[in-house]
Design a protein around this motif. Sequence first.
Motif, PDB file in Angstrom:
ATOM      1  N   TRP A   1       0.868  -1.178   0.000  1.00  0.00           N
ATOM      2  CA  TRP A   1       0.000   0.000   0.000  1.00  0.00           C
ATOM      3  C   TRP A   1       0.900   1.222   0.000  1.00  0.00           C
ATOM      4  O   TRP A   1       1.676   1.431   0.928  1.00  0.00           O
ATOM      5  CB  TRP A   1      -0.906   0.000   1.227  1.00  0.00           C
TER       6      TRP A   1
ATOM      7  N   ILE B   1      -4.252   6.079   0.347  1.00  0.00           N
ATOM      8  CA  ILE B   1      -3.520   4.847   0.031  1.00  0.00           C
ATOM      9  C   ILE B   1      -3.893   4.322  -1.340  1.00  0.00           C
ATOM     10  O   ILE B   1      -4.976   4.590  -1.859  1.00  0.00           O
ATOM     11  CB  ILE B   1      -3.755   3.739   1.088  1.00  0.00           C
TER      12      ILE B   1
ATOM     13  N   LEU C   1      -3.058   0.553  -3.742  1.00  0.00           N
ATOM     14  CA  LEU C   1      -2.428  -0.771  -3.781  1.00  0.00           C
ATOM     15  C   LEU C   1      -1.552  -0.858  -5.018  1.00  0.00           C
ATOM     16  O   LEU C   1      -2.026  -0.683  -6.145  1.00  0.00           O
ATOM     17  CB  LEU C   1      -3.489  -1.871  -3.789  1.00  0.00           C
TER      18      LEU C   1
END
Length: 191
Positions: A118, A180, A182
């Motif tokens: 992340w 955040i 991924l």
Amino acid sequence: MTAVTQGQTTYNQFPAFALPGQLADLAGAEIQSFPAYAVIQPGRLLTMASDALSVQHAQQTSADVSFGGSVTAGAVGISLLQTARESAGAYGITGYGVGGPQYNIGDTVPVLQRGRVWGEWKGTTQVVMATPNVYCSTGTAIADQGKFTDAVAAATTGHEVAACGSGVRIRQTSPGTGNIVLLDINLPGAA
């Protein structure tokens, strides 16, 4: 004398499911450690510092960006979050040690070179399997160095944004996650 403690009075109905720098899984993760050349935040793209031994947030001059430069060539990896570290003193102690989750100058920084993590996001739209850009200012906007973004590559002095290159891509979109994103990372030089 006994201390009076108050129980938890607020509850978050939708807590964050990850923090910048947190590993998404351990499948194929390749992690190396480097000393911090400057203060480093978790979840940001790192490059080698001028001493060729330690790491720092991604930095690039406006001249580099204006020629279509990508920071991948000098990228070392993404700084990881350590949720438990020994504190260095009695002031400013948090759950991460003194001062918060950042790594101070000289601290050992775990750096992900291959795997899923992340990353810290500063943008509006995350596109699946797209290559994000990264803030790499060497001027006034240094607080955003190494953050991933969808902002257009720019060579404006003090506000440089460059392409990450093919070694970094967005794994899945995470709308509503705030800061955040991924990421899949597979940088050259990873075994």
